[in-house]
Design a protein around this motif. Sequence first.
Motif, PDB file in Angstrom:
ATOM      1  N   GLY A 191       1.128  -0.794  -0.275  1.00 15.46           N
ATOM      2  CA  GLY A 191       0.131  -0.061   0.455  1.00 15.46           C
ATOM      3  C   GLY A 191       0.788   1.092   0.393  1.00 15.46           C
ATOM      4  N   ASN A 192       2.311   1.236  -0.624  1.00 14.51           N
ATOM      5  CA  ASN A 192       3.376   2.209  -0.280  1.00 14.51           C
ATOM      6  C   ASN A 192       2.556   3.798  -1.198  1.00 14.51           C
ATOM      7  OD1 ASN A 192       5.652   2.033   1.612  1.00 14.51           O
ATOM      8  ND2 ASN A 192       5.359  -0.055   0.958  1.00 14.51           N
ATOM      9  N   ASN A 446       5.480  11.015   2.184  1.00 10.80           N
ATOM     10  CA  ASN A 446       5.560   9.469   2.868  1.00 10.80           C
ATOM     11  C   ASN A 446       4.413   9.657   4.100  1.00 10.80           C
ATOM     12  OD1 ASN A 446       5.785   6.719   3.645  1.00 10.80           O
ATOM     13  ND2 ASN A 446       7.806   7.055   4.795  1.00 10.80           N
ATOM     14  N   LEU A 447       2.995   9.736   2.796  1.00  9.54           N
ATOM     15  CA  LEU A 447       1.286  10.340   3.821  1.00  9.54           C
ATOM     16  C   LEU A 447       1.199   8.367   4.016  1.00  9.54           C
ATOM     17  CD1 LEU A 447      -0.573  11.769   4.516  1.00  9.54           C
ATOM     18  CD2 LEU A 447      -1.249  11.238   1.798  1.00  9.54           C
ATOM     19  N   PHE A 448       1.449   8.081   2.865  1.00 11.04           N
ATOM     20  CA  PHE A 448       1.233   5.857   2.950  1.00 11.04           C
ATOM     21  C   PHE A 448       1.847   5.234   3.266  1.00 11.04           C
ATOM     22  CE2 PHE A 448      -0.817   7.486  -1.127  1.00 11.04           C
ATOM     23  CZ  PHE A 448      -2.547   7.373  -0.754  1.00 11.04           C
ATOM     24  N   ARG A 449       2.267   5.423   4.964  1.00 13.72           N
ATOM     25  CA  ARG A 449       3.468   4.476   5.490  1.00 13.72           C
ATOM     26  C   ARG A 449       2.530   3.726   6.964  1.00 13.72           C
ATOM     27  NH1 ARG A 449       3.094   9.814   7.369  1.00 13.72           N
ATOM     28  NH2 ARG A 449       2.756  10.236   9.199  1.00 13.72           N
ATOM     29  N   VAL A 450       1.227   4.070   6.779  1.00 18.53           N
ATOM     30  CA  VAL A 450       1.797   2.107   7.171  1.00 18.53           C
ATOM     31  C   VAL A 450       0.928   1.223   6.108  1.00 18.53           C
ATOM     32  CG1 VAL A 450      -1.053   1.717   9.133  1.00 18.53           C
ATOM     33  CG2 VAL A 450      -0.035   3.914   9.013  1.00 18.53           C
ATOM     34  N   ASN A 451       2.267   0.404   6.963  1.00 14.04           N
ATOM     35  CA  ASN A 451       2.236  -0.589   5.572  1.00 14.04           C
ATOM     36  C   ASN A 451       3.942  -1.148   6.038  1.00 14.04           C
ATOM     37  OD1 ASN A 451       4.175   1.522   4.013  1.00 14.04           O
ATOM     38  ND2 ASN A 451       1.954   1.954   3.013  1.00 14.04           N
ATOM     39  N   GLN A 452       4.158  -2.065   5.190  1.00 14.12           N
ATOM     40  CA  GLN A 452       5.327  -2.664   5.222  1.00 14.12           C
ATOM     41  C   GLN A 452       6.643  -1.397   4.199  1.00 14.12           C
ATOM     42  OE1 GLN A 452       6.911  -4.167   7.365  1.00 14.12           O
ATOM     43  NE2 GLN A 452       4.305  -6.271   7.715  1.00 14.12           N
ATOM     44  N   ASN A 453       6.682  -0.476   4.904  1.00 13.24           N
ATOM     45  CA  ASN A 453       6.756   1.109   4.616  1.00 13.24           C
ATOM     46  C   ASN A 453       8.679   0.815   3.574  1.00 13.24           C
ATOM     47  OD1 ASN A 453       7.951   4.420   4.756  1.00 13.24           O
ATOM     48  ND2 ASN A 453       6.206   3.421   4.119  1.00 13.24           N
ATOM     49  N   VAL A 454       7.925   1.478   2.745  1.00 12.97           N
ATOM     50  CA  VAL A 454       9.244   1.635   1.504  1.00 12.97           C
ATOM     51  C   VAL A 454       9.704   3.214   2.305  1.00 12.97           C
ATOM     52  CG1 VAL A 454      10.514   2.093  -0.920  1.00 12.97           C
ATOM     53  CG2 VAL A 454       8.593   0.260   0.071  1.00 12.97           C
TER      54      VAL A 454
END
Length: 457
Positions: A191-192, A446-454
């Motif tokens: 979901g990055n 990095n708004l989408f950071r609640v994930n296996q974050n890249v």
Amino acid sequence: MNETDIQELRARFRGELITPSDPLYDVARKVYNGMIDRRPALIARCADVADVVAGVSFAREKNLLLAVRGGGHNGPGLGVCDGGLVVDLSRLKGIRIDQKNRTVRVEGGALWGEVDHATHAFGLAVPSGFISTTGVGGLTLGGGIGYLSRAHGLTIDNLLEVDVVLADGRLVTASAEENADLFWALRGGGGNFGVVTSFLFRAHPVGAVYGGPIFWPLDKGAELLRFWRDFIQTAPEDINGWFGFATVPPVPMFPAEHHLKKMCVITWCYTGDPAKAEEVFKPIRQFSPPTMDFCGPIPFPVLQSLFDGLYPAGLQWYWKADFFQELSDKAIDLHMKYAERLPSPHSTMHLYPINGAAQRVGKGETAFSYREARFAEVIVGVDPDPANNPRLMQWARDYWLALHPFSSGGGYVNMMMDEGEDNVKAAYRDNYARLAEVKRKYDPANLFRVNQNVKPA
Ligand SMILES: Cc1cc2nc3c(=O)[nH]c(=O)nc-3n(C[C@H](O)[C@H](O)[C@H](O)COP(=O)(O)OP(=O)(O)OC[C@H]3O[C@@H](n4cnc5c(N)ncnc54)[C@H](O)[C@@H]3O)c2cc1C
């Protein structure tokens, strides 16, 4: 987040906005893994794509932590956050089959059981996983390993196009022709990069299959693993069978004398010519007489949902994962050591075969890097009682550490807990740097950071 902020969002939102004072709140914040107990400030349950745009824009403008919820099945609970905004896609379940072109368009919040139901009516199936309750969103964006992987590849190998809401609020389409860098990253990168509101999949003619679990005694385990390892390497691609350790559930479908006994189980799915099924399974049944044999003709959606009842939502789950190219005799001995110590009846280890069609895609062609791996291992400590968590976690960690030296070096992002940057990098290996570049282009803050974050490069 104050009431004025929420009113501001309400003015541009059609779905439900659920706050901590709402009677729905405690149900809406729950995810599949009972170990996760997070309290977001607001849950925005979207009614349409415009709501997704509104939610993402609101999080960006108000500088809120943002989680995106698909099916809510993720092990570390990456579909929910503490204190921020959850953009909840669970109402976005539209599914449309194009029989002529054998494609299926699925909205971002659908579950695989819903897709299987819709496609089965037309004798079709999209390659997904091994259970029907997982979300299409998270499973697909991480890769998608399932019953049809050997025959038709991972789920991402059957993904043709997506619609994505980006961090800046724009809705774009990504495919091999359009925004190809984004399409590359979404196929494995999780979901990055944005919120996928619509997936277009290729479907395959799969209706009734020949499959189901066959059980053998645990003391046959080492021999069975060696047989399975060799068999599955050369078996026709239309046969899949994943290996697992299991404790026989004490329910009437199993003979009482086997209840709560630890066993080995291979769950099969053969999509080839039904007339040849008995012949195909002869060597499997002849290897050693099974203790219980539930393998036979079965509709694909029934096979996909066989384990749903055994694993209801709300159990405690602790996950560890790795990919393997080989399954050496030494590794098999270690598997048997930890199988004898399964810490609870729900706990298990699975080995999924990912040779065949999934290996014909190059490791640079999608973000999913382990294309040379033949097996995906997942070790899960599972139990209804949170008091047992320390024991489950210790067993899973010890087991994983013992096998890790034999692995290819990293695990499947969809079957990891929140394990830090090094493990995310190990999961993507040489694809990580390219993912970080795409992240910089599409989500630099990095708004989408609640994930296996890249992290953005
Ligand atoms: C019982 C069980 C069985 C499983 N079996 C398999 C299996 O057979 N094969 C397999 O490959 N995996 C399997 N998994 C792992 C599964 O793929 C992951 O848990 C996956 O993250 C679940 O997706 P979700 O949408 O349900 O999760 P969520 O918790 O909702 O989301 C997980 C992550 O994906 C992101 N996300 C979800 N939807 C979207 C979207 N539409 N757009 C952008 N980001 C999104 C979320 O933000 C989050 O970071 C299994 C998991 C469980 C619990």
